[in-house]
Design a protein around this motif. Structure first.
Motif, mmCIF file in Angstrom:
data_model
loop_
_atom_site.group_PDB
_atom_site.id
_atom_site.type_symbol
_atom_site.label_atom_id
_atom_site.label_comp_id
_atom_site.label_asym_id
_atom_site.label_seq_id
_atom_site.Cartn_x
_atom_site.Cartn_y
_atom_site.Cartn_z
ATOM 1 N N THR A 93 42.587 41.075 43.389
ATOM 2 C CA THR A 93 42.024 39.850 42.843
ATOM 3 C C THR A 93 40.856 40.228 41.936
ATOM 4 O O THR A 93 40.394 41.382 41.934
ATOM 5 N N VAL A 120 40.030 32.931 50.968
ATOM 6 C CA VAL A 120 41.188 32.092 50.610
ATOM 7 C C VAL A 120 40.797 30.914 49.722
ATOM 8 O O VAL A 120 41.519 29.926 49.636
ATOM 9 N N GLY A 121 39.646 31.024 49.060
ATOM 10 C CA GLY A 121 39.270 30.011 48.084
ATOM 11 C C GLY A 121 38.677 28.740 48.642
ATOM 12 O O GLY A 121 38.652 27.720 47.954
ATOM 13 N N CYS A 172 38.144 35.141 44.501
ATOM 14 C CA CYS A 172 38.861 35.789 45.601
ATOM 15 C C CYS A 172 40.340 35.430 45.606
ATOM 16 O O CYS A 172 41.138 36.106 46.264
ATOM 17 N N THR A 173 40.719 34.386 44.884
ATOM 18 C CA THR A 173 42.132 34.000 44.844
ATOM 19 C C THR A 173 42.748 34.168 43.458
ATOM 20 O O THR A 173 43.943 33.903 43.289
#
Length: 941
Positions: A25, A44-45, A62-63
């Motif tokens: 990512t 996980v956003g 991060c996603t």
């Protein structure tokens, strides 16, 4: 692995990155470059801590897969926003307005806010809130209000309506104590230069090995028939798979239960499970491998064969007559503590003018710190095992680690990393002991462990749920006559901090009212759900869920306004609490006097603004908490005069975001006032057990009180040594020349200053100080859906003299925000949903009111360092019940079991329309309250 080279323009500079386009990512790539100001919380956003600006738009990195980002794209991270000598207005405002507490989320908020101001330099407060809601920026420390304050202040500077000087703290001469001086760590945090645990793994020397835990998650209760690690051992990169057979110590996470009535001793929890799984998050092995990816892949290969056992997922299930014992050496209810005052409550209630009864449930609440659990371990040059982690109980955790892994305690060194909050779960030493167990196997390389957020949620403890049956009565004038309660407290399978928790339940039911007759019992039991641990306001929150609801219920039945009813019953000078001891202070009338006009205004506004579709309501709750851990509490610090005339303060005032650094600076500067030192002449050496004396756990709102008194002691010793006959002070050189020591230990000990609760009667007053408060909640309830929105919280508090304004306000706003989410949405009960922030009910900014008003009494303590008490837990004590009471005021229904989710409120309103009331049946705990009280009387300990 197929790698690809690509270029990105990062902070205006073209950077080459080598990446795995399928797996990497943007957050992964940036952090590998050393740009660790971009934090990863949930992964996980859902939390926004990883927010960066990509091609002018804020994203959650991060996603965002690298493969979706075109080469040469422009990326802005926190490292490119400002420097220590040239801060961006947002960074300065975050420092000045107290928007930085733990600071883990701060870079993400600053980047998100920068993107907003790049688009709209003149936003309203509501537009700022909507922006953070849209981009999922989460903060658990601040209650969001100071963050919005900072964005609004920065925007004024950017519009040219204010200067940087206008939003920069200005010192009031040489005064630190009682001011709004920002905390020393804030600068590094707003720059993204503060290295938290997961940041340090990129910066360790010596080619670190990576750990991955093995949580089978096959059952919540089962016999382990076999653990097959062979498939994991042959996986690429695996160095060692550690299981219980490798443990050199007792393989227990030891938290002794210090209560004479407990049938369990605190040795129930395995460090690594070998013969039984007691809960869903238990760990059976830890994989040590060359990379994190290899460790995780190998962990998936460990096979666990089980024989399922009955699973008791609630206290009510575990105490049924046919339930098997979870721990063979004790019934599932293992501890009972009574409170007896005056006449038996059942007799007084029967003869009283009016009484009510109810059964109340306080839910299992997840702490939901944005940073999960991460740590590093290595052996230092003196042969000490070093664990750098999130410990908020360094001395206590050292002992637990040492016993668990089989190492002398003097060889265990714990250092607290910069910490992204915990609110209590980091007091548990289990994960640190896992690191210790792996270090016993690896002596030549450093180790690092970062749990996924899902792993962390199932591994860490939660606020324990409590079921309470209770009755309350009054005379014809509305004066309380008797309180009866029977509380069943669920601890999960482990007994961690049981005695402390039951102590709070038995002391804060009915606080701070005068109640002449009390019959109460607290029962503590084990289940197979997640274990209960410390959480801000531990124990008292659950007590208030019942007692403050009953105050409203009794007032309603009497036809008395709930505010007036409380005014009738607050304790007056000389009256005692339910434990038969006088209150230490009596600020209750003054607090109510300050709240009264605000309450009257809010009630009138609610009536005026209610509609058929949205009903408005106002609720009140009294609250409070104690300070210190009790008669055995002890704290040590040290002060050393340095050759350049500065003074270094050594302590383990663990900083979980509450401000241990500014607290240490403030008390030291004040204690050394005769020396005339500037604040920059005080150095801080904190939270390293090798270098610092044990100041004790950062819990129980004790740190400022205990460390403050210990600092005064050390300061007096140092100044006495420095003082010459003429009243002037020796220099360091003069002291050395005269053979006078330059370093002094300060001690504060609570022995002899209180009395522990009597295990047979509940009479006692264990702690040395208290704090008091009253909370008012304003809510809007959507009649069609049952959704409740808290639109305002007002708190009047008394914490004695304030040591630092920003720190106290921060604890107030943060604690209140937790109270709101506790009332309405936060719950870890469903194991499948509970592994994520959203699944466990994380509150986003629009779930918390922007209107949070805190009014503090100026009430210096006669006994307290510089007149201070404690502050943190006051603000998470009873505000949640004010919200529940406000719902009842709005739509005429009472929610007895937390949280008050829309479907519960809607169902209650529908039942009311049918002429019914939805409330739980009286909980059954296996035996009658008064039979148990008679049994305790007959068998005293």
């Amino acid at each position: 692995m197929a790698l690809k080279k690509m270029f990105l323009t990062i902070n205006g500079v073209q950077r080459m990155i080598i990446c795995d386009r399928e797996k990497d990512t943007l957050a992964t790539a940036l952090r590998r470059l050393g740009l660790t100001g971009t934090k990863v919380g949930c992964g996980v956003g859902q939390c926004g801590s990883c927010s960066v600006i990509l091609e002018g738009k804020v994203i959650r990195s991060c996603t965002r897969k690298i493969k979706s980002i075109p080469e040469h794209s422009k990326v802005e991270t926190i490292e490119g926003v400002g420097t220590a000598r040239n801060l961006h207005p947002l960074q300065q405002a975050f420092i000045t307005y107290g928007s930085v507490q733990c600071g883990f989320c701060s870079p993400g908020f600053i980047m998100s806010a920068k993107a907003l101001l790049d688009e709209n330099i003149n936003p309203t407060r509501e537009q700022v809130r909507e922006w953070f809601q849209k981009h999922r920026n989460v903060c658990r420390c601040t209650g969001y209000k100071p963050i919005v304050d900072a964005v609004m202040a920065a925007a004024k500077v950017m519009r040219g309506e204010a200067t940087m000087e206008d939003i920069t703290y200005k010192a009031d001469g040489n005064q630190v104590y009682g001011t709004a001086r920002p905390r020393p760590a804030a600068l590094a945090k707003v720059l993204g230069q503060c290295d938290y645990g997961d940041d340090l793994k990129y910066k360790l020397p010596g080619d670190p090995l990576h750990l991955a835990i093995v949580q089978p998650r096959v059952a919540s209760h089962a016999k382990i028939l076999n653990i097959d690690i062979a498939p994991a051992e042959v996986m690429p990169g695996v160095v060692k798979v550690v299981t219980a057979k490798d443990i050199k110590g007792i393989n227990k996470v030891v938290v002794p239960v210090d209560h004479p009535r407990s049938k369990l001793d605190g040795f129930e929890r395995p460090l690594l499970a070998s013969d039984r799984i007691y809960r869903y998050g238990d760990v059976v092995a830890v994989v040590i491998a060359e990379t994190e990816e290899e460790a995780r892949a190998a962990a998936e290969m460990v096979k666990v064969e089980i024989e399922p056992l009955p699973e008791y997922m609630s206290f009510l299930d575990a105490v049924t007559p046919d339930a098997i014992r979870i721990h063979e050496k004790s019934p599932n209810i293992y501890l009972k503590q009574p409170v007896l005052k005056g006449e038996p409550a059942k007799d007084v209630i029967a003869d009283s003018h009016c009484s009510i009864e109810g059964s109340f449930y306080s839910s299992r609440e997840a702490h939901l710190s944005v940073e999960g659990d991460s740590m590093q371990g290595y052996w230092d040059e003196d042969g000490n095992m070093v664990i750098q982690c999130k410990s908020q109980a360094i001395g206590f955790n050292r002992a637990s680690v040492a016993a668990g892994v089989g190492l002398p305690i003097e060889k265990v060194r714990i250092i607290e990393n910069p910490t992204g909050a915990s609110f209590g779960w980091a007091a548990s030493g289990a994960s640190y002991a896992l690191m210790g167990a792996c270090l016993m196997e690896i002596k030549d390389r450093p180790l690092t462990l970062t749990m996924s957020y899902d792993e962390f949620m199932h591994f860490s403890g939660k606020r324990g749920p409590i079921y309470i049956n209770s009755r309350l009565s009054c005379d014809e004038k509305g004066k309380l006559t008797a309180l009866e309660f029977d509380a069943g407290h669920e601890r999960g399978p482990y007994t961690e901090f049981s005695a402390h928790i039951i102590d709070k339940i038995m002391r804060f039911m009915g606080f701070p009212y005068y109640i002449p007759n009390v019959s109460g019992l607290g029962r503590v039991g084990v289940t197979n759900h997640n274990f209960a641990t410390a959480y801000r306001g531990f124990g008292c929150c659950q007590a208030y869920t019942a007692s403050e609801a009953m105050m409203d219920m009794l007032a309603e039945k009497m036809g008395i306004d709930p505010f007036k009813f409380r005014c009738i019953n607050i304790a007056r000078e000389g009256q005692d609490n339910i434990n038969s001891y006088p209150f230490k202070e009596y600020p209750m009338e003054e607090m109510m006097d300050k709240m009264r006009p605000l309450y009257q205004e809010a009630v009138a506004k609610a009536k005026a603004e209610s509609t058929d579709k949205v009903k408005r309501g106002v609720g009140i709750a009294m609250g409070g908490f104690n300070v210190t851990l009790g008669t055995f509490d002890h704290a040590e610090v040290a002060l050393e005069l340095n050759p350049d005339g500065t003074v270094t303060h050594f302590n383990t005032w663990e900083d979980q975001g509450q401000g241990g650094d500014i607290g240490t600076l403030a008390v030291t500067h004040e204690a050394l006032k005769p020396l005339g030192l500037r604040d920059d002449q005080i150095r801080l050496c904190m939270n390293d057990s090798l270098l610092c004396p044990d100041t004790g756990i950062a819990a129980g709102s004790r740190s400022h009180y205990m460390a403050g008194f210990a600092t005064i002691d050390a300061a007096n010793k140092l100044m006495d040594a420095m003082r010459k006959a003429d009243g002037t002070y020796r220099t360091h050189a003069e002291m050395v020349a005269e053979g006078i020591p330059t370093k002094y230990l300060g001690v504060y000990d609570c022995a002899g200053s209180g009395s522990e609760l009597d295990p047979n009667t509940g009479v006692g007053d264990p702690t040395q100080a208290y704090m008091y408060g009253v909370f008012m909640a304003e809510v809007a309830v959507d009649v069609e859906t049952g959704k409740t929105t808290c639109i305002g919280i007002t708190a009047v508090g008394d914490v004695g003299k304030i040591g630092n304004i920003l720190a106290v306000e921060g604890q107030a706003y943060g604690g209140i925000s937790h109270s709101v989410s506790y009332a309405l949405q936060t719950e870890y009960n469903d194991l499948k949903k509970g592994g994520s922030m959203i699944g466990a009910g994380i509150p986003y900014i629009m779930d918390i009111p922007d209107k949070i008003d805190v009014i503090m009494l100026d009430n210096p303590r006669k006994v307290g360092p510089f007149g201070s008490s404690g502050c943190s837990e006051l603000f998470q004590s009873s505000g949640h019940v004010a919200v529940i009471n406000a719902i009842n005021n709005a739509v005429g229904v009472r929610i007895y079991e937390l949280p008050a989710r829309p479907e519960k409120v809607k169902a209650a309103m529908e039942a009311k329309a049918r002429g019914e009331e939805l409330k739980p049946k009286k909980y059954f705990f296996g035996s009658d309250l008064y039979d148990e009280l008679e049994e305790i009387k007959a068998n005293p300990v």
